[in-house]
Design an enzyme around this catalytic site. Sequence first.
Site, PDB file in Angstrom:
ATOM      1  N   GLU A 159       0.837  -1.209   0.000  1.00 13.04           N
ATOM      2  CA  GLU A 159       0.000   0.000   0.000  1.00 13.04           C
ATOM      3  C   GLU A 159       0.871   1.258   0.000  1.00 13.04           C
ATOM      4  O   GLU A 159       0.565   2.241  -0.678  1.00 13.04           O
ATOM      5  CB  GLU A 159      -0.955  -0.030   1.202  1.00 13.04           C
ATOM      6  CG  GLU A 159      -2.036  -1.110   1.044  1.00 13.04           C
ATOM      7  CD  GLU A 159      -2.934  -1.250   2.253  1.00 13.04           C
ATOM      8  OE1 GLU A 159      -2.404  -1.361   3.379  1.00 13.04           O
ATOM      9  OE2 GLU A 159      -4.174  -1.241   2.079  1.00 13.04           O
TER      10      GLU A 159
ATOM     11  N   GLU B  30      -4.168  -9.541   3.961  1.00 18.58           N
ATOM     12  CA  GLU B  30      -4.983  -9.222   5.139  1.00 18.58           C
ATOM     13  C   GLU B  30      -6.144 -10.185   5.359  1.00 18.58           C
ATOM     14  O   GLU B  30      -6.575 -10.431   6.485  1.00 18.58           O
ATOM     15  CB  GLU B  30      -5.516  -7.785   5.044  1.00 18.58           C
ATOM     16  CG  GLU B  30      -4.463  -6.703   5.242  1.00 18.58           C
ATOM     17  CD  GLU B  30      -3.596  -6.437   4.016  1.00 18.58           C
ATOM     18  OE1 GLU B  30      -3.722  -7.156   3.001  1.00 18.58           O
ATOM     19  OE2 GLU B  30      -2.769  -5.506   4.083  1.00 18.58           O
TER      20      GLU B  30
END
Length: 701
Positions: free
Chosen positions: A105, A125
């Site tokens: 990210e 995640e």
Amino acid sequence: MSASYERRGDVAVITLTNPPVNGLSHATRTAIAAGIDQAERDATVKAILITGAGKAFSGGADIREFGTPKALAEPALWALLGIVESAQKPVVAAIHSVAMGGGLELAMACHYRVAAPGASIALPEVKLGLLPGAGGTQRFPRVVGVETALNMIVAGEPAKSEQLAKLPGQKLFDRMIDGDLMAGAVEFAREVGAKHAAGAPLPKVRDLKATHPNPDGYFQFARNTVKAMAKNFPAPAKCVDAVEAAVKRPFDEGIKFERELFAALMQTPESAALRHAFFAERAAAKIPDVPEDTPVRPVAKLGVVGAGTMGGGISMNFLNAGIPVVILETSQEALDRGLAVIRKNYEAQVKKGKLDAGTYEKRMALLKPTLSYDDLRDADLIIEAVFEDMGIKEQVFRRLDEIAKPGAILATNTSTLDVNHIARVTKRPSDVVGLHFFSPANVMKLLEVVRGSATAKDVLATVMALAKTIKKTAVVAGVCDGFIGNRMLEFYVREAGFLLDEGCSPSQVDRAIEKFGFAMGPFRMNDMAGNDIGWAIRKRRLRENPSLKYSKTTDLLCEAGRFGQKTGAGWYDYKPGARDAIPSPLVDKMIADHRQALGLTPRKVSDDEIVHRLVYALVNEGARLLEEGIASKASDVDIVYLTGYGFPLHRGGPLKYADTQGLYNVVRAMRRFAENPQGDPAFWEPAPLLAKLASEGKTFN
Ligand code: NAD
């Protein structure tokens, strides 16, 4: 400081320095932000490069800060990404080795990205019951395309940088750099620095579009697929929602939506369970009084005594890891039989395309069958897997003591016998340890490491490290009958028997607990394992304690020769060669006759009661194991049940489940069970530790 700042000509280089994987700890985030500020203030800097030292660009959030205030302390990851993206000079990520989760990210918030081939790229995640919460679900579809992004976000699995670089139209990597990454990255940064110094606007992933030719059809399809796959977990479906927002909503709205979904998932019991399991597995590898830097003994050669069911499976683990194995038997026939089974197992894998023929032959070449103890003289570790009979084990260990080289580790795979007794047969009890593999040993993840009272710390450290090499999840248990898993299981199975007496059928009990999420109910499980095993244990228990209460239906079953799948009949009927459990009218009648003989009136037992009685039977014994120090942490008990007994992962293990129910409620339910007309107050007496934690409003974990 967990990031360094240096100059390479007019390029400022910020290097993450937070080993092992440059997790985005508070100190690291702070240092990156400070580096950006410093570079922005310095008029001689034309471009900024972010990279990672050592083994990773960045592995994402620093798990050591999970759940602590530092995880969210400013600059939080969101804030940092804003600082990076809004920098006035071009920011380039130089990716190598690993860019995962928050690390990826961060890279996607940079204006440019260059990468070395071979880097693992992932948004994992979902494996913790979450979704990427710092823009990952909005930016990733914009750079690799909607379908690739959604597949990777839902699965959480890594892809290699060079594969992603080949995707048509991808915008993830602006340049792939073979050879010296930093030299190539600095050169690239210089080029873009010059371009933007001349006034070209900075490219941002947020300004790209995530598009799909048929979004409605595609997301409907994705939703159906994910629903079928994800079963008990809510996160994968939310990943679909988030990626859909990347296509259908403006960037900032998509980000807001992603953050809401992330926060909601964080609160789900499923995510709590997955995070618990994740940390429990790491914690299991640590033994409180065995320091992490304890030296380990080299294990380059393994000996196995007994080529039966377990000896063969155990050997395969080591052969798969490239460790040579000498396997010893008492007769050539037994040896041939054992080797044939190993071959058959490997050949099944070759047939399914899971193993290539060359690797299979290489593994078999590492295996040396023998009838002579002489061939075990140079083994570093010898695992005994002969019949479960103390007399035979004593003989074997005496012989091993005579021939094994000094420092060799001697291990037993016993399921029920006293490891301390076995150790004392030798003149080197500190070299003796229990290695309790589960059947089939080449498949099952769990390994109970049984620590004898004399077992040396470096022996423990060695077998724990070795467990990792052979890809097992090892949990340390003290010496007792049944160790952690089987000792608890006996209570669970006993309770299942009482449920039959009170009015349940085997299939009702199995269905209820399977609906709760267990891989298999107790009756199907015992039919698979063989009801005669429990029968033998019960007889032994009754000799030790004649007043032991249990349901006699289990004896009636065995007396009728219904041992389970291996005899074609057990709690269920089985068609020849098939494993489907068919409810048996004969067994129903046997149970009904038994109730009548005892004068019991059957009652309707709810699924809820079935589940709680079975699970709380596990919980109570788990608490006793903790009290006695057989298990050193509550999370170890959970890991044993998650990896070895098919306990539903989304519930985090028996003790975690009890924690989520509230221990006060657990104890209250146990008192209620004790008051059942046929309830056994002694069975349901809460373990002192459980009663204490409940009264103090505390939890196991
Ligand atoms: P098994 O009967 O399949 O195999 C035992 C093997 O040991 C036989 O091949 C036998 O010939 C050999 N053997 C007997 N005496 C020997 C000796 N003196 N020297 C060398 N070999 C000898 O049994 P198994 O199921 O593989 O169980 C082995 C051990 O593993 C037992 O202690 C058992 O309790 C334990 N265990 C079994 C399971 C399971 O599910 N089967 C699970 C965990 C642990």
